[in-house]
Design a protein around this motif. Structure first.
Motif, PDB file in Angstrom:
ATOM      1  N   VAL A   4       0.859  -1.177   0.000  1.00 45.00           N
ATOM      2  CA  VAL A   4       0.000   0.000   0.000  1.00 45.00           C
ATOM      3  C   VAL A   4       0.898   1.230   0.000  1.00 45.00           C
ATOM      4  N   THR A   5       0.584   2.166  -0.868  1.00 33.15           N
ATOM      5  CA  THR A   5       1.353   3.404  -0.952  1.00 33.15           C
ATOM      6  C   THR A   5       0.476   4.596  -0.609  1.00 33.15           C
ATOM      7  N   GLN A   6       0.905   5.346   0.354  1.00 34.19           N
ATOM      8  CA  GLN A   6       0.272   6.615   0.678  1.00 34.19           C
ATOM      9  C   GLN A   6       1.324   7.679   0.394  1.00 34.19           C
ATOM     10  N   PRO A   7       1.194   8.365  -0.716  1.00 40.93           N
ATOM     11  CA  PRO A   7       2.290   9.221  -1.182  1.00 40.93           C
ATOM     12  C   PRO A   7       2.515  10.480  -0.362  1.00 40.93           C
ATOM     13  N   LEU A  21      -7.173  12.217   0.835  1.00 44.28           N
ATOM     14  CA  LEU A  21      -5.945  11.512   1.182  1.00 44.28           C
ATOM     15  C   LEU A  21      -5.798  10.345   0.217  1.00 44.28           C
ATOM     16  N   ARG A  22      -4.633  10.249  -0.375  1.00 44.50           N
ATOM     17  CA  ARG A  22      -4.457   9.293  -1.457  1.00 44.50           C
ATOM     18  C   ARG A  22      -3.941   7.943  -0.976  1.00 44.50           C
ATOM     19  N   CYS A  23      -4.393   6.913  -1.660  1.00 46.91           N
ATOM     20  CA  CYS A  23      -3.958   5.553  -1.344  1.00 46.91           C
ATOM     21  C   CYS A  23      -3.950   4.749  -2.633  1.00 46.91           C
ATOM     22  N   LYS A  24      -2.831   4.097  -2.902  1.00 46.93           N
ATOM     23  CA  LYS A  24      -2.776   3.154  -4.014  1.00 46.93           C
ATOM     24  C   LYS A  24      -2.271   1.830  -3.483  1.00 46.93           C
ATOM     25  N   TYR A  25      -2.789   0.770  -4.036  1.00 48.64           N
ATOM     26  CA  TYR A  25      -2.438  -0.538  -3.527  1.00 48.64           C
ATOM     27  C   TYR A  25      -1.932  -1.417  -4.662  1.00 48.64           C
ATOM     28  N   LEU A  33     -10.377  -3.461   1.214  1.00 47.76           N
ATOM     29  CA  LEU A  33      -9.687  -2.194   1.464  1.00 47.76           C
ATOM     30  C   LEU A  33     -10.257  -1.496   2.685  1.00 47.76           C
ATOM     31  N   PHE A  34      -9.391  -0.836   3.404  1.00 51.27           N
ATOM     32  CA  PHE A  34      -9.775  -0.221   4.665  1.00 51.27           C
ATOM     33  C   PHE A  34      -9.079   1.131   4.813  1.00 51.27           C
ATOM     34  N   LYS A  69     -10.814   0.445  -9.443  1.00 49.25           N
ATOM     35  CA  LYS A  69     -10.028  -0.749  -9.735  1.00 49.25           C
ATOM     36  C   LYS A  69      -8.998  -0.487 -10.829  1.00 49.25           C
ATOM     37  N   SER A  70      -9.401   0.271 -11.849  1.00 50.83           N
ATOM     38  CA  SER A  70      -8.509   0.505 -12.988  1.00 50.83           C
ATOM     39  C   SER A  70      -7.265   1.283 -12.575  1.00 50.83           C
ATOM     40  N   ASN A  71      -7.395   2.021 -11.502  1.00 55.34           N
ATOM     41  CA  ASN A  71      -6.291   2.838 -11.029  1.00 55.34           C
ATOM     42  C   ASN A  71      -5.645   2.264  -9.767  1.00 55.34           C
ATOM     43  N   SER A  72      -6.168   1.155  -9.293  1.00 55.73           N
ATOM     44  CA  SER A  72      -5.686   0.548  -8.036  1.00 55.73           C
ATOM     45  C   SER A  72      -5.628   1.581  -6.915  1.00 55.73           C
ATOM     46  N   SER A  73      -6.703   2.350  -6.814  1.00 58.34           N
ATOM     47  CA  SER A  73      -6.699   3.407  -5.800  1.00 58.34           C
ATOM     48  C   SER A  73      -7.904   3.296  -4.887  1.00 58.34           C
TER      49      SER A  73
END
Lengths: 114, 114
Positions: A4-7, A21-25, A33-34, A69-73
């Motif tokens: 998980v990336t929180q930039p 707040l951004r999150c990509k997994y 997802l949580f 889903k397409s952005n994994s975000s």
């Protein structure tokens, strides 16, 4: 591998402003997802979760998140923040098969300026 | 809501000593976890435990670490011997369902190794 990336390590906004707040997994399969929040000297508390269905999920205290889903975000949003929202926010992903393990991002520290 | 209790809340020990961190998970939960948090940010997975066995552990779960839950009592994390880099806040978490449950966290045990 799951991750998980929180930039954004730190975000500062004024009270009443909107928030994202951004999150990509990264996860091989369909994730759960949580978003969790941690107030000073406390454990993590669940804000919201996504398992399936409507990609926009509502949580406590006016928070919502959208699964793309397409952005994994799985970004967290709030229309109008309050000073009491100041805390550290963690995005997490878990597996949906077998036993469950949870992987957390590094967290985003939110400061709301009155 | 459901509570996870952690004892002690803070422990200070000398390097090389043994420490046991205790966790009383939510009563009907079946899956137990330990996480390590440094500097109030990164929440790093250590180990999870189900049905008396370690299911998965990370590279942070060194040979000096062990977990157990004898006869349904406390779920414990033991570190023997401790090292300076073990100083952190350790969070216990539990969940009931293996695939769809959310994690419930304790308030953490702060370990200071001198």
């Amino acid at each position: 591998a799951q991750s998980v990336t929180q930039p954004d390590a730190r975000v500062t906004v004024s009270e009443g402003a909107s928030l994202q707040l951004r999150c990509k997994y990264s996860y091989s399969g369909t994730p759960y997802l949580f978003w969790y929040v941690q107030y000073p000297r406390q454990g993590l508390q669940l804000l919201l979760k996504y398992y399936s269905g409507d990609p926009v999920v509502q949580g406590v205290n006016g928070f919502e998140a959208e699964f793309i889903k397409s952005n994994s975000s799985f970004h967290l949003r709030k229309a109008s923040v309050h000073w009491s929202d100041s805390a550290v926010y963690f995005c997490a992903v878990s597996s949906n098969t077998g036993y469950q393990n949870f992987y957390f991002g590094k967290g985003t520290s939110l400061t709301v300026i009155p | 809501g459901p509570k996870v209790l952690q004892i002690p809340s803070h422990q200070i020990i000398d390097m090389g000593q043994m420490v046991t961190l205790n966790c009383d998970p939510v009563s009907n939960h079946l899956y137990f976890y330990w996480y390590k948090q440094i500097l109030g940010q990164q929440m790093e997975f250590l180990v999870n435990f189900y049905n008396g066995k370690v299911m998965e552990k990370s590279k942070l779960f060194k040979d000096q670490f062990s977990v157990e839950r004898p006869d349904g009592s406390y779920f414990t994390l033991k570190i023997q011997p401790t090292a300076l880099e073990d100083s952190a806040v350790y969070f216990c978490a539990s969940t009931f369902w293996g695939t769809t449950g959310q994690l419930y966290f304790g308030e953490g045990s702060k370990l200071t190794v001198l």
